[in-house]
Design an enzyme around this catalytic site. Structure first.
Site, PDB file in Angstrom:
ATOM      1  N   TYR A 233       0.803  -1.220   0.000  1.00 53.40           N
ATOM      2  CA  TYR A 233       0.000   0.000   0.000  1.00 53.40           C
ATOM      3  C   TYR A 233       0.836   1.269   0.000  1.00 53.40           C
ATOM      4  O   TYR A 233       0.383   2.314  -0.456  1.00 53.40           O
ATOM      5  CB  TYR A 233      -0.918   0.024   1.229  1.00 53.40           C
TER       6      TYR A 233
ATOM      7  N   LYS B 201       3.565 -15.432   2.872  1.00 50.47           N
ATOM      8  CA  LYS B 201       3.780 -16.202   1.637  1.00 50.47           C
ATOM      9  C   LYS B 201       5.276 -16.473   1.565  1.00 50.47           C
ATOM     10  O   LYS B 201       5.962 -16.072   0.604  1.00 50.47           O
ATOM     11  CB  LYS B 201       3.240 -15.388   0.443  1.00 50.47           C
TER      12      LYS B 201
ATOM     13  N   ASP C  77      -2.527 -18.510   1.075  1.00 50.31           N
ATOM     14  CA  ASP C  77      -3.519 -19.241   0.264  1.00 50.31           C
ATOM     15  C   ASP C  77      -4.199 -20.320   1.108  1.00 50.31           C
ATOM     16  O   ASP C  77      -5.423 -20.505   1.040  1.00 50.31           O
ATOM     17  CB  ASP C  77      -2.901 -19.817  -1.015  1.00 50.31           C
TER      18      ASP C  77
ATOM     19  N   ASP D 125      -6.022  -7.125   4.249  1.00 51.55           N
ATOM     20  CA  ASP D 125      -7.166  -6.505   3.574  1.00 51.55           C
ATOM     21  C   ASP D 125      -8.083  -7.603   3.043  1.00 51.55           C
ATOM     22  O   ASP D 125      -9.302  -7.587   3.264  1.00 51.55           O
ATOM     23  CB  ASP D 125      -6.667  -5.624   2.425  1.00 51.55           C
TER      24      ASP D 125
ATOM     25  N   ASP E  19     -11.842  -9.238   4.856  1.00 50.17           N
ATOM     26  CA  ASP E  19     -13.133  -9.248   4.154  1.00 50.17           C
ATOM     27  C   ASP E  19     -13.701 -10.667   4.133  1.00 50.17           C
ATOM     28  O   ASP E  19     -14.908 -10.871   4.333  1.00 50.17           O
ATOM     29  CB  ASP E  19     -12.972  -8.766   2.703  1.00 50.17           C
TER      30      ASP E  19
HETATM   31  C1  IPM Z   1     -10.206  -1.416   3.991  1.00 50.46           C
HETATM   32  C2  IPM Z   1     -10.494  -0.859   2.622  1.00 50.46           C
HETATM   33  C3  IPM Z   1      -9.348   0.059   2.237  1.00 50.46           C
HETATM   34  C4  IPM Z   1      -8.082  -0.759   2.217  1.00 50.46           C
HETATM   35  C5  IPM Z   1      -9.552   0.794   0.904  1.00 50.46           C
HETATM   36  C6  IPM Z   1     -10.829   1.598   0.909  1.00 50.46           C
HETATM   37  C7  IPM Z   1      -8.374   1.638   0.517  1.00 50.46           C
HETATM   38  O1  IPM Z   1     -10.674  -1.877   1.711  1.00 50.46           O
HETATM   39  O2  IPM Z   1     -10.120  -0.618   4.962  1.00 50.46           O
HETATM   40  O3  IPM Z   1     -10.071  -2.625   4.108  1.00 50.46           O
HETATM   41  O4  IPM Z   1      -7.805  -1.446   1.229  1.00 50.46           O
HETATM   42  O5  IPM Z   1      -7.364  -0.730   3.223  1.00 50.46           O
HETATM   43 MG    MG Z   2     -10.639  -3.810   2.549  1.00 47.36          MG
END
Ligand code: IPM
Ligand code: MG
Length: 360
Positions: free
Chosen positions: A146, A195, A227, A251, A255
């Site tokens: 990032y 990884k 993975d 990230d 999710d």
């Molecule tokens: C998160 C989001 C952010 C990230 C985006 C919006 C830049 O997906 O906070 O997980 O990737 O960190």
């Molecule tokens: Mg995210």
């Protein structure tokens, strides 16, 4: 006591859900004899609309003066919003990345919990989720891909893009220590995800995490390739306590972990630096498709406010009161549409906030 809280309502459903969290905080403050002073801060699209940029220096300075910041969500629909006509460095997300860096918020805590009351929403088979699961994703937030150098150039007539992934040992050590500290307060298990079969940055990650582990003999450390971890999260989520990982993997895995709970509208998160300061936000996004309709679930933001009370303001009792109020309202059968199931009582954003505040 008196506290100064920065408030980033942000974009999409952000303003609606933050309003409810403030309602709950205000009630908590009255009940326990505190005073909260709010400073409204602009970030993301809301800042672009006013200042032309997603974050101003003035906002960074104001945020630094606060004890903590409570945030809704930022960003819009990339297909339709004019914010995405701007160059990448001026889009809403760039503001979020910059504020994380400016405030040194290197430790991102994302709990993924299967709520007993909401088991029905979990997409996994019952035999897998029997007994529930409760994990904490610890994501490194200010390094890696990032924040590495990036550029797109034409080389011999061929467009070529570079994104670099760097970690130094200090960045790894401080997040590892945080991970072990958190594990000590939980079930004392850390799964470090990397990884290392391919990446040098992951091999260094593994080495430094192992060194840090030596100071925490009570914590069981295991390493897992990313993975495999993605697979294990749907195969056997119960095995995880703390998942410790770098920015990009965190990230993606956070999710996935929130999705397997089936109720992303319930999940809080905290981004912390070396001090008690932190930025607190729901794990879900800005959901522009349902913005302004009064149906968004404010519980993740309310639980983020509870995390803020606990981690930044050191108000454990008050944090528990908020969490118990949420549990009570769910037990009473109230649901926003995203977690609605047969026989329950559907309510909107504001009513949900009223009900929770009413239980404090
Ligand atoms: C998160 C989001 C952010 C990230 C985006 C919006 C830049 O997906 O906070 O997980 O990737 O960190
Ligand atoms: Mg995210």
């Amino acid at each position: 006591m008196d506290f100064k809280i920065g408030v980033i309502k942000g974009d999409g459903i952000g303003p609606e859900i933050v309003t409810e969290a403030m309602k709950v905080l205000d009630k908590t403050a009255v009940r326990y004899g505190h005073k909260i002073h709010y400073t409204q801060l602009l970030l993301g699209g809301a800042s672009i609309d006013v200042h032309g940029v997603p974050l101003t220096d003035d906002t960074v300075e104001k945020a630094k003066e606060c004890d903590a910041v409570l945030m809704g969500s930022i960003g819009g629909d990339a297909k339709t919003s004019p914010w995405y006509q701007l160059e990448p460095a001026k889009r809403p997300e760039a503001g979020l990345l910059r504020i994380r860096k400016e405030l040194n918020l290197f430790a991102n805590l994302r709990p993924a919990v299967l709520y007993d009351e909401l088991k029905g929403a979990c997409p996994l088979k019952e035999e897998i989720t029997e007994g529930g699961f409760d994990m904490m994703i610890m994501r490194e937030l200010t390094g890696g891909l990032y924040f590495g150098e990036r550029r797109t150039v034409e080389e011999n007539g061929v467009l070529t893009a570079y994104d670099s992934l760097t970690y130094n040992e200090n960045e790894i050590r401080r997040i590892a220590k945080r991970g072990f500290d958190i594990a000590m307060k939980r079930r004392k298990k850390v799964t470090s995800v990397d990884k290392a079969n391919v990446l040098d940055s992951s091999r260094l990650w593994r080495k430094i995490v192992e060194e840090a582990a030596a100071e925490y003999p009570e914590v069981t450390l295991e390493h897992m390739l990313v993975d495999n971890c993605a697979m294990q999260l749907v195969k056997d989520p119960k095995q995880f306590d703390v998942i410790l990982t770098e920015n990009m993997f965190g990230d993606i895995l956070s999710d996935e972990a929130s999705m397997v709970t089936g109720s992303i509208g319930m999940l809080a998160s905290a981004s912390l630096n070396e001090t008690s300061f932190g930025l607190y936000e729901p794990s879900g996004g800005s959901a522009p498709d349902i913005a302004g309709r009064g149906i968004a679930n404010p519980i993740a933001t309310i639980l983020s406010a509870a995390m803020m009370l606990r981690f930044s303001l050191n108000l454990d009792k008050e944090a528990s009161a908020v969490e118990q109020a949420v549990a009570k309202v769910l037990a009473d059968g109230y649901r926003t549409i995203d977690i609605m199931s047969e026989g329950k009582k559907q309510v909107g954003t504001s009513r949900m906030g009223d009900l929770i505040a009413g239980c404090i």
